[in-house]
Structure formats: structure tokens, C-alpha cells
Design a protein around this motif. Sequence first.
Motif, PDB file in Angstrom:
ATOM      1  N   ILE A 186      -5.350 -25.231 -15.639  1.00  0.00           N
ATOM      2  CA  ILE A 186      -4.634 -26.514 -15.731  1.00  0.00           C
ATOM      3  C   ILE A 186      -4.601 -27.205 -14.373  1.00  0.00           C
ATOM      4  CG2 ILE A 186      -2.391 -27.599 -16.170  1.00  0.00           C
ATOM      5  CD1 ILE A 186      -1.896 -25.352 -18.245  1.00  0.00           C
ATOM      6  N   ALA A 187      -4.311 -26.443 -13.317  1.00  0.00           N
ATOM      7  CA  ALA A 187      -4.255 -27.028 -11.975  1.00  0.00           C
ATOM      8  C   ALA A 187      -5.602 -27.603 -11.571  1.00  0.00           C
ATOM      9  CB  ALA A 187      -3.801 -25.976 -10.964  1.00  0.00           C
ATOM     10  N   ASP A 188      -6.689 -26.871 -11.867  1.00  0.00           N
ATOM     11  CA  ASP A 188      -8.034 -27.348 -11.525  1.00  0.00           C
ATOM     12  C   ASP A 188      -8.392 -28.600 -12.325  1.00  0.00           C
ATOM     13  OD1 ASP A 188      -8.341 -25.296  -9.730  1.00  0.00           O
ATOM     14  OD2 ASP A 188      -9.431 -23.986 -11.138  1.00  0.00           O
ATOM     15  N   GLU A 189      -7.996 -28.621 -13.589  1.00  0.00           N
ATOM     16  CA  GLU A 189      -8.306 -29.777 -14.445  1.00  0.00           C
ATOM     17  C   GLU A 189      -7.537 -31.009 -13.981  1.00  0.00           C
ATOM     18  OE1 GLU A 189     -10.618 -31.441 -17.318  1.00  0.00           O
ATOM     19  OE2 GLU A 189     -10.625 -29.332 -16.704  1.00  0.00           O
ATOM     20  N   LEU A 190      -6.247 -30.852 -13.671  1.00  0.00           N
ATOM     21  CA  LEU A 190      -5.449 -31.981 -13.188  1.00  0.00           C
ATOM     22  C   LEU A 190      -5.994 -32.528 -11.872  1.00  0.00           C
ATOM     23  CD1 LEU A 190      -1.698 -31.070 -13.849  1.00  0.00           C
ATOM     24  CD2 LEU A 190      -2.918 -33.062 -14.711  1.00  0.00           C
ATOM     25  N   ALA A 191      -6.491 -31.638 -11.022  1.00  0.00           N
ATOM     26  CA  ALA A 191      -6.970 -32.050  -9.698  1.00  0.00           C
ATOM     27  C   ALA A 191      -8.203 -32.945  -9.781  1.00  0.00           C
ATOM     28  CB  ALA A 191      -7.261 -30.824  -8.846  1.00  0.00           C
ATOM     29  N   LYS A 192      -8.868 -32.989 -10.941  1.00  0.00           N
ATOM     30  CA  LYS A 192     -10.042 -33.840 -11.102  1.00  0.00           C
ATOM     31  C   LYS A 192      -9.688 -35.326 -11.202  1.00  0.00           C
ATOM     32  CE  LYS A 192     -12.692 -30.249 -13.525  1.00  0.00           C
ATOM     33  NZ  LYS A 192     -13.316 -29.867 -14.822  1.00  0.00           N
ATOM     34  N   ASP A 193      -8.440 -35.607 -11.585  1.00  0.00           N
ATOM     35  CA  ASP A 193      -7.998 -37.001 -11.734  1.00  0.00           C
ATOM     36  C   ASP A 193      -6.745 -37.184 -10.882  1.00  0.00           C
ATOM     37  OD1 ASP A 193      -6.826 -39.444 -12.553  1.00  0.00           O
ATOM     38  OD2 ASP A 193      -7.813 -39.314 -14.509  1.00  0.00           O
ATOM     39  N   LYS A 194      -6.919 -37.811  -9.724  1.00  0.00           N
ATOM     40  CA  LYS A 194      -5.823 -37.912  -8.762  1.00  0.00           C
ATOM     41  C   LYS A 194      -4.620 -38.633  -9.341  1.00  0.00           C
ATOM     42  CE  LYS A 194      -7.101 -38.697  -4.606  1.00  0.00           C
ATOM     43  NZ  LYS A 194      -7.578 -39.393  -3.372  1.00  0.00           N
ATOM     44  N   LYS A 195      -4.859 -39.699 -10.129  1.00  0.00           N
ATOM     45  CA  LYS A 195      -3.741 -40.474 -10.686  1.00  0.00           C
ATOM     46  C   LYS A 195      -2.924 -39.622 -11.652  1.00  0.00           C
ATOM     47  CE  LYS A 195      -2.634 -44.820 -13.034  1.00  0.00           C
ATOM     48  NZ  LYS A 195      -1.660 -44.183 -13.931  1.00  0.00           N
ATOM     49  N   LYS A 196      -3.606 -38.902 -12.536  1.00  0.00           N
ATOM     50  CA  LYS A 196      -2.897 -38.053 -13.487  1.00  0.00           C
ATOM     51  C   LYS A 196      -2.214 -36.886 -12.780  1.00  0.00           C
ATOM     52  CE  LYS A 196      -5.722 -39.167 -17.516  1.00  0.00           C
ATOM     53  NZ  LYS A 196      -6.678 -38.655 -18.544  1.00  0.00           N
ATOM     54  N   TRP A 197      -2.854 -36.401 -11.736  1.00  0.00           N
ATOM     55  CA  TRP A 197      -2.282 -35.310 -10.953  1.00  0.00           C
ATOM     56  C   TRP A 197      -0.958 -35.749 -10.318  1.00  0.00           C
ATOM     57  CZ3 TRP A 197      -5.266 -32.798  -6.217  1.00  0.00           C
ATOM     58  CH2 TRP A 197      -4.583 -31.654  -5.817  1.00  0.00           C
ATOM     59  N   VAL A 198      -0.992 -36.903  -9.663  1.00  0.00           N
ATOM     60  CA  VAL A 198       0.219 -37.429  -9.033  1.00  0.00           C
ATOM     61  C   VAL A 198       1.282 -37.750 -10.079  1.00  0.00           C
ATOM     62  CG1 VAL A 198       1.176 -39.390  -7.750  1.00  0.00           C
ATOM     63  CG2 VAL A 198      -0.949 -38.302  -6.975  1.00  0.00           C
ATOM     64  N   ASP A 199       0.861 -38.314 -11.204  1.00  0.00           N
ATOM     65  CA  ASP A 199       1.818 -38.633 -12.263  1.00  0.00           C
ATOM     66  C   ASP A 199       2.501 -37.367 -12.762  1.00  0.00           C
ATOM     67  OD1 ASP A 199       2.961 -40.538 -14.289  1.00  0.00           O
ATOM     68  OD2 ASP A 199       1.918 -39.187 -15.661  1.00  0.00           O
ATOM     69  N   PHE A 200       1.732 -36.295 -12.902  1.00  0.00           N
ATOM     70  CA  PHE A 200       2.303 -35.016 -13.330  1.00  0.00           C
ATOM     71  C   PHE A 200       3.338 -34.521 -12.311  1.00  0.00           C
ATOM     72  CE2 PHE A 200       2.478 -30.416 -13.128  1.00  0.00           C
ATOM     73  CZ  PHE A 200       2.696 -30.068 -14.452  1.00  0.00           C
ATOM     74  N   MET A 201       3.001 -34.608 -11.025  1.00  0.00           N
ATOM     75  CA  MET A 201       3.919 -34.140  -9.997  1.00  0.00           C
ATOM     76  C   MET A 201       5.198 -34.971  -9.969  1.00  0.00           C
ATOM     77  SD  MET A 201       2.255 -31.599  -8.900  1.00  0.00           S
ATOM     78  CE  MET A 201       3.306 -31.109  -7.538  1.00  0.00           C
ATOM     79  N   MET A 202       5.060 -36.274 -10.173  1.00  0.00           N
ATOM     80  CA  MET A 202       6.236 -37.145 -10.186  1.00  0.00           C
ATOM     81  C   MET A 202       7.169 -36.761 -11.328  1.00  0.00           C
ATOM     82  SD  MET A 202       6.085 -39.307  -7.629  1.00  0.00           S
ATOM     83  CE  MET A 202       7.092 -40.717  -8.066  1.00  0.00           C
ATOM     84  N   ARG A 203       6.587 -36.480 -12.474  1.00  0.00           N
ATOM     85  CA  ARG A 203       7.406 -36.205 -13.660  1.00  0.00           C
ATOM     86  C   ARG A 203       7.991 -34.798 -13.653  1.00  0.00           C
ATOM     87  NH1 ARG A 203       6.685 -39.525 -18.242  1.00  0.00           N
ATOM     88  NH2 ARG A 203       5.281 -41.289 -17.888  1.00  0.00           N
ATOM     89  N   PHE A 204       7.153 -33.813 -13.320  1.00  0.00           N
ATOM     90  CA  PHE A 204       7.572 -32.430 -13.527  1.00  0.00           C
ATOM     91  C   PHE A 204       8.070 -31.741 -12.264  1.00  0.00           C
ATOM     92  CE2 PHE A 204       4.881 -33.389 -17.130  1.00  0.00           C
ATOM     93  CZ  PHE A 204       5.614 -32.864 -18.179  1.00  0.00           C
ATOM     94  N   GLU A 205       7.626 -32.194 -11.108  1.00  0.00           N
ATOM     95  CA  GLU A 205       8.154 -31.613  -9.875  1.00  0.00           C
ATOM     96  C   GLU A 205       9.404 -32.366  -9.411  1.00  0.00           C
ATOM     97  OE1 GLU A 205       7.045 -30.771  -5.192  1.00  0.00           O
ATOM     98  OE2 GLU A 205       5.937 -32.283  -6.330  1.00  0.00           O
ATOM     99  N   LEU A 206       9.307 -33.698  -9.437  1.00  0.00           N
ATOM    100  CA  LEU A 206      10.401 -34.522  -8.919  1.00  0.00           C
ATOM    101  C   LEU A 206      11.301 -35.079 -10.010  1.00  0.00           C
ATOM    102  CD1 LEU A 206       8.390 -36.518  -6.217  1.00  0.00           C
ATOM    103  CD2 LEU A 206       9.744 -34.437  -5.921  1.00  0.00           C
TER     104      LEU A 206
END
Length: 235
Positions: free
Chosen positions: A121-141
Motif C-alpha cells: 500500500i505504501a509503495d502504491e500510494l507513493a506513485k501518486d504524490k497528490k493521493k499520497w499527501v491527501d492520505f497523510m492529511m486525512r489519516f495522519e493529521l
Amino acid sequence: MSHSDTHLHHHEEHLQSSDFITDVVIGMSDGLTVPFALAAGLSGAVSSSDLVVTAGIAEIVAGSIAMGLGGYLAGRTEADHYQSELKREYDEVERVPEREKQEVRDVFAEYGLSLDLQNAIADELAKDKKKWVDFMMRFELDLSEPDPNRATKSALTIGLSYVAGGFLPLLPYFFVESPIDGLMWSSVATLICLFVFGYFKSKITGQPPVSGAFKVMLIGAAAAAAAFSIAKYTV
């Protein structure tokens, strides 16, 4: 529109609706309490209902502007905070991508997913920076992008609700000569309204609604009684 788009659209509408209801309740409950206390205080100090009406309208105008401005600033602060955190996340996925990928793994580790799935999952998310950042905003912060018009909408909703709430305790004074008579009718109408709005305000904030309603009503009654007593026996 896909199922996921429909879900997101429905979720966004739900959040906007919740924000609107919260702003209405905040504006109206404060609009009921402050002008009610002011009118009660003046009723103990003046002999004309016209003076109560004039002072009450002046307070409603000033109070609605102050409350609306407070709502606007709160909305702007929320938007500015989101943008600041968004910029920081984009910067971190550029500078320290491995640490950010580990944070993605940590999120899914909490759900009990295997290490292989966490890595995939981490490797797949890292392929799309926008989706990666969006995930971090929602689930980390735990941050969702705010409505860009939130600040303006909140200011107008709170301000207008304050005006609507403020005129309810003031209305009886338009129809009677004696401020004491106005206070009697105003007290009945305002305490009922405070109970109703206290009930909904408590439901929104997750408190017991009935006890919350009584609490809001008693606070309004205490403020009005204090204002009336001070004005009656010191003027």
C-alpha cells in the motif's frame, strides 16, 4: 458519477450541512441570551419600553457583527491551518519519502494488516504524490479540506442567526408600554426558545440533550435576573 464519487459528494454535503446547523445554533443561542439579559437589565432601570427597544436593536447590530466576524476569523484560521499543513506534507514527501512511507505503514499496522500489505500500500500510494499527501492529511493529521467559502458562509450564518435570535426577546417590548410587562412576556418566550436551542446545541456537541437544554435555559435566566437586579437596585 461513480459510487465513490457519490459517496464523497454525500459526505461533503453532510459535513456542510452539519457546519450550517452548528453556526445557526451558535448564533441564535447567543442572540437569545445577550439581548435578553440586556433587555431585562434595562427593564429594571427605565420606564419606557421604547428605550429598551432602541438599546436592544443597537446591541443586536453590534453583537451580530462581532459574532459574524468571529465566525469568519475561525473559518479563515481553519483554512490557513489546512494549507500550512498541506504545504508541509508536500515538502516532507519530497525530502523524507521513506519516513512518510513508514507513517503510511504505521497507519495500516494499527488495523492489523500484514507487513507485506503495508509495504504494498505504501509503495502504491507513493506513485501518486497528490493521493499520497491527501492520505497523510486525512489519516495522519485527521484533516479534511475545508470549504473555500466556509469563512464567509459562517460569518453570514452566525450573524443573521444572531439577529433572528436577538429579536425574539425584544419583540414583546414593541407592543407594551411598561418594560416590566415586556419583560414578563419576553421571559416566557425566550426561556422556551433557549430550552429548544439548548436541546439541539447539546445534541450537536454530543451532550445529554435534556440536561443541556435546562443548562442553557438556566444560564439565560440567571444572566437576565442578574442584569435586572443590578439595574433595579443600583440605578
